[in-house]
Structures are given as C-alpha cells and as structure tokens.
Design an enzyme around this catalytic site. Sequence first.
Site, PDB file in Angstrom:
ATOM      1  N   HIS A  39      51.389 -31.275 -41.184  1.00 13.68           N
ATOM      2  CA  HIS A  39      50.553 -32.409 -41.595  1.00 13.68           C
ATOM      3  C   HIS A  39      51.252 -33.738 -41.273  1.00 13.68           C
ATOM      4  CE1 HIS A  39      48.884 -29.367 -44.683  1.00 13.68           C
ATOM      5  NE2 HIS A  39      47.927 -29.575 -43.813  1.00 13.68           N
TER       6      HIS A  39
ATOM      7  N   LYS B 159      39.243 -23.664 -54.267  1.00 12.05           N
ATOM      8  CA  LYS B 159      38.755 -23.369 -55.623  1.00 12.05           C
ATOM      9  C   LYS B 159      39.888 -23.243 -56.625  1.00 12.05           C
ATOM     10  CE  LYS B 159      34.220 -21.484 -54.747  1.00 12.05           C
ATOM     11  NZ  LYS B 159      34.201 -21.156 -53.301  1.00 12.05           N
TER      12      LYS B 159
ATOM     13  N   ARG C 284      45.484 -25.470 -34.276  1.00 12.64           N
ATOM     14  CA  ARG C 284      46.721 -24.745 -34.006  1.00 12.64           C
ATOM     15  C   ARG C 284      46.476 -23.573 -33.075  1.00 12.64           C
ATOM     16  NH1 ARG C 284      47.597 -24.133 -40.260  1.00 12.64           N
ATOM     17  NH2 ARG C 284      45.444 -23.603 -39.831  1.00 12.64           N
TER      18      ARG C 284
ATOM     19  N   SER D 250      49.589 -24.256 -44.867  1.00 17.64           N
ATOM     20  CA  SER D 250      49.892 -24.380 -46.296  1.00 17.64           C
ATOM     21  C   SER D 250      49.881 -23.012 -46.953  1.00 17.64           C
ATOM     22  CB  SER D 250      48.863 -25.287 -46.979  1.00 17.64           C
ATOM     23  OG  SER D 250      48.965 -26.588 -46.479  1.00 17.64           O
TER      24      SER D 250
END
Length: 160
Positions: free
Chosen positions: A18, A42, A91, A129
């Site tokens: 990032h 969520k 990616r 992540s």
Amino acid sequence: MTRIALYPGSFDPPTKGHEDLVRRSLALADQVIVAVARNGAKQPLFSVEERLGMLRDTIGGEGRVSIQSFDGLLADFAKRVGASIIVRGLRAVSDFEYEFQMALMNRRLHPSLETVFLVPAVDLTYLSSSLVREVARFGGDVGGLVHPAVAGALARRFSR
Ligand code: PNS
C-alpha cells in the site's frame, strides 16, 4: 486545476505494498486521498480508527497525502471530495476480474471518474493484508512487509 486521486481500500492492515502504491500515485496527482471504507470487510481485524492511525504512522508524513474514511459508495465519496482518479493496485491476474467489475460499476455511477491500475514493486507483488494477518496470527515474522508500527499493532493483537 488540482488533480485529486483517491486510493480506496480496507487497509486491514496497511502493508508495504500500500505504501508503495501511495508513493506511485503521487506521480499522477497533486493530492492523494487514502480512503478507508467504513463498510468494507465484515469482520476486520482492526477498527477503522486503528487503521487510520496505522496509515498516519506509515504515510502520514507525505505533505500531499491525506488519510480519511468514507461510508457508502466510493463513487459518491469521489464526487464529494472532487477526485477525478481512483487508484487501485493490480498484483496478479486473479485481481483482475473483481477490479474490472468495480471500475466499470464506478464509471457507471460517476462517468467522469477514471480508474487507474498501478503495479507495485516486483518484490511486493505477492503481498496482501490477508496473508500478513495470517502470518502474524501464527507468530511468523512480518518485518519488512509492514511498517514497524503495524508490526507492533499485529504483535499486540495476537499476543497470547
Ligand atoms: O481493499 P479492498 O477490500 O479490496 O477494497 C475494496 C473497496 C473498499 C475499495 C470497495 O469494496 C469499495 O469501494 N467499497 C465501498 C462501497 C462501494 O462503492 N461499492 C461498490 C464498488 S463498485
């Protein structure tokens, strides 16, 4: 005219990938808004406020970068802040289908908004992540993959 790019995502947590994309985005725009979706994942590992704090720790020092959160549709947020570009990272081929659908839907919602795909540094292309969360959860070393402040937050979250 000030060209504003939005770099939206979940950033749960922010990674070196990032950070790399934020720096690359600065070559395309006068201002980059890193935008954390409030209605994204969520069951996130970190709260939106924690993620905003980690982003400030990692890239808050860049003068042309601001870090914000948003609720609701990205296209509406882009209109509100006057952004003309959405930046997303690509990616691998596996990213493509979802990104393609999102780009077209965002264009339908906000026709003058262009989505631009940037490729991260080659040594960061495998990074996500979710992989970082998993490695940290089981005690693996995430040094070098995330900012030290993020590594510290992960260690605290998973300390047994
Ligand atoms: O980091 P992520 O999880 O891949 O980011 C996805 C994100 C937050 C950019 C996307 O889910 C999003 O834009 N959410 C806001 C709601 C919205 O606008 N959804 C329609 C997208 S076409």
